[in-house]
Design an enzyme around this catalytic site. Sequence first.
Site, PDB file in Angstrom:
ATOM      1  N   ASP A 162      86.761  39.676  32.321  1.00 55.20           N
ATOM      2  CA  ASP A 162      88.290  39.340  33.470  1.00 55.20           C
ATOM      3  C   ASP A 162      88.898  38.764  33.550  1.00 55.20           C
ATOM      4  OD1 ASP A 162      88.800  40.308  36.485  1.00 55.20           O
ATOM      5  OD2 ASP A 162      86.593  39.403  37.237  1.00 55.20           O
ATOM      6  N   ASP A 206      88.409  46.555  42.798  1.00 56.78           N
ATOM      7  CA  ASP A 206      86.710  46.952  43.032  1.00 56.78           C
ATOM      8  C   ASP A 206      86.858  48.050  43.350  1.00 56.78           C
ATOM      9  OD1 ASP A 206      86.873  44.894  41.019  1.00 56.78           O
ATOM     10  OD2 ASP A 206      86.121  43.199  41.994  1.00 56.78           O
TER      11      ASP A 206
END
Length: 435
Positions: free
Chosen positions: A168, A229
């Site tokens: 990430d 997301d």
Amino acid sequence: MQRDPFRVGRMAAVAGMLVLLAMARWSGALENGLARTPPMGWLHWERFLCQTDCGQEPLQCISEQLFMQMADLMVSDGWKDVGYEYLCIDDCWMAPTRDEQGRLQPDPKRFPSGIGKLADYVHSKGLKLGIYADVGNKTCAGFPGSFGSYQLDADTFANWGVDLLKFDGCSFGTLELLAEGYKTMSQALNKTGRSIVYSCEWPLYERPMQEPNYTEIKQYCNYWRNYADIYDAWNSVKNVLDWTSYHQDSLVDVAGPGGWNDPDMLVIGDFGLSWDQQVTQMALWAIMASPLLMSNDLRRMSPQAKALLQNKDVIAINQDPLGKQGYRITKDNFFELWERPLSGGAFAIAVVNRQEMGGPQVFAFSTAILGNGLACNPTCSVQQILPKSRDWGLHNLVSFLKVVVNPTGTVLLRTAVNKEELMFNQGNRRSQDIL
């Protein structure tokens, strides 16, 4: 002829330099031979988020028990047999601090056996284990990041037997540190000697400030996130499709074996999508050559959702070895037409009805617009894959196809060139050339 020793020495030195340059070039790029087709598996994040209270939520918390249960089901319920092989841990697996040697460590209460033992268990099922880390000082949930410890963390993951890293980009600092971090971790993974698929979020964090260099990103990453997301709602799936089609000119050509655009998780089998919307997500993720990473509860999967996710014909489109990403070719009122080139001259076609009211609508289109006129030239067979399998028979270059599509639904088709007629026509042309 007498050999010049000085010339030989110079040649040897040059050869040595070329070898070193080749090695340096190899270590500076990914070239790990992995993800030749889009990875398939299961990822905990959208469905289970960062639930760490195992006392209050024993069935939902991020723990070794959850992943062992999912591993068991991936085998017993047929997921592994159709290609879902990666069982992926996302954020919130870590302890709040590193150990005394500076290494990342799992939460001791939720992962008492350790990640290495979990990896052994996953491998014993014929599956592979994925794990999560972050390029910055902290993960998105506030656990220790990898900044300053890239090689140590890569070695730790390799020693545990990890097969995939989702890396990430929270708390990354500057764009220079972001890019350098992703490159450094890629090199670190290569240096471990273990085959570890590398999932990046580099362009997702870079794009708000500058256009990503996808050619460079593909040198270092096996697949990469571009957009926010996904969540369990039709609006989220729509946003992903709209963003992808708008930016497809910069996305489609870079995708291929070893490197893929990742529109994020499949939320099929959860709570927010209707049946038609689940069909749309499955169909379009196949068209886009997307990694198929489910985020759902395999313990509570409806037979209908399971059958959709395990549909071998859809998976075959997603995993097609040609490795070309599909794209939207037209938008007509509420309808969108997408296509994806497949191996052997075949094409996958998705007809999407974006209308959210009323009933089923008819969309008619000419086969001549498919594949720049190549998909059905001179003739082709057409097979409907979704929502139900149906043989549409033979068609030709001037055929019109009429498709009935439910609101927010998709009809997925596959065309295949009629090889017998193609060979016959080629033979005739050769005979005419001889005459």
